[in-house]
Write an enzyme that holds these catalytic residues in place. Sequence first.
Site, mmCIF file in Angstrom:
data_model
loop_
_atom_site.group_PDB
_atom_site.id
_atom_site.type_symbol
_atom_site.label_atom_id
_atom_site.label_comp_id
_atom_site.label_asym_id
_atom_site.label_seq_id
_atom_site.Cartn_x
_atom_site.Cartn_y
_atom_site.Cartn_z
ATOM 1 N N HIS A 1 0.813 -1.221 0.000
ATOM 2 C CA HIS A 1 0.000 0.000 0.000
ATOM 3 C C HIS A 1 0.843 1.265 0.000
ATOM 4 C CE1 HIS A 1 -4.225 -0.747 -0.173
ATOM 5 N NE2 HIS A 1 -4.106 -1.786 0.635
ATOM 6 N N HIS B 1 -6.172 -4.306 10.644
ATOM 7 C CA HIS B 1 -6.580 -5.639 10.171
ATOM 8 C C HIS B 1 -5.891 -6.695 11.022
ATOM 9 C CE1 HIS B 1 -6.381 -2.953 6.591
ATOM 10 N NE2 HIS B 1 -7.574 -3.450 6.354
#
Length: 446
Positions: A274, A341
């Site tokens: 990311h 997460h």
Amino acid sequence: TAPDSDKIVMKRIDVSQSSEADVSAALKRPSQKSADAILNIVTPIINDIRENGDKALLSYTHKFEKATSLTSPVLRAPFPKEMMNLPAETIKAIDVSFENIRKFHAAQKEEKPLQVETMPGVVCSRFSRPIERVGLYVPGGTAVLPSTALMLGVPAMVAGCHKIVLASPPRADGSITPEIVYVAHKVGAESIVLAGGAQAVAAMAYGTESVTKVDKILGPGNQFVTAAKMFVSNDTNAGVSIDMPAGPSEVLVIADRDANPAFVASDLLSQAEHGVDSQVICIAVGMDEQHLTALDDELHKQAMALPRVDIVRGSIAHSVTIIVKDIEEAMRISNDYAPEHLILQIKDAESVVPKVMNAGSVFIGQWTPESVGDYSAGVNHSLPTYGFAKQYSGVNLASFVKHITSSNLTAEGLKNVGDAVMQLAKVEELEAHRRAVSIRLASLNK
Ligand code: HSO
Ligand code: ZN
């Protein structure tokens, strides 16, 4: 093969051989630029938008996005078909994801208002109403993120928000990614603001000649976007709220000896790609040297084959594998870190879920990569980062509604609760409050 110094490898720390301080130092998030410095940059931009509206907004888009041909900062629905020209497989993927996200968020609707009779004749209720106008920020940057448009737009649509405004930086030719236009069309957005950064946030917070003013701004963004969101939500004149503070994305994977090293590595890398500021943590439960090496080798091998290997190098540099003896120790560390997460690649993963206290979203078992939640499973991917999972929820249906309460008393109800009210009014020396009850009770005794 690359020389060893080039090996993409996470540093390791063994909890049994380290102090608590060392473990928490290893888990420190990459530090952010000081809020003050960022605020000094965004404040003049916000003021410029407030004073000069569209003209200022366009000039920032010309400057930062290089979209010098753009003559209007807003695209209004209905969006032209030719702006949504997409391959059939992309349409299908968006449609499948849209439907799963819609289903999961529609199920979060409250069937009927909550109603409780707290005392005979004293009825308290709670019901929800959509936030009328919402502004959804979809970042540009190193990747196009139509999935973020889905994660914000679908719950806004399900909640029944009247005006959905999307904002996203245009490409240099002044166009907007067709996938984003297609999502905007599907969720019934009223307009797309072709701008990014603090300027887009300010335009939606205060409104301009052509940008609709909104009541709440949601969506991830870089430090400038985040600072602008904080600024406008603190300005009572703007009358706008925001979803949550945002920081770089992160994942924490708990893996045991049964976990497939290739699966674990693929999950770590999907977060690492990311951005260089992403952080990935692997907690290895009861693994010996052989397991750990297998993991390291997989991570390096898979990373080297990625188009975004350079970004991965950056994020892996501040990421870590933590070696623990059992799942209790793993959960203690995970709950303390509060990951955005949490992936459980462990035997009987489901049975560990009750031990999860702080996390944005949990991915249970070896067949559940984070990617499914990022795109298509139905859960939302706009989640609290940077440890804010300790006190914030991810974006969900409730992010797009307000809860309103009501009370409804009968004369009997007022008799039942009146003494308590009058007594507390007396304690607070608020005589008018006391009389609002006594005057009614007296009328009953007439
Ligand atoms: N993992 C990101 C969401 C995302 N992934 C968008 C792919 N596209 C932050 O939750
Ligand atoms: Zn992702």
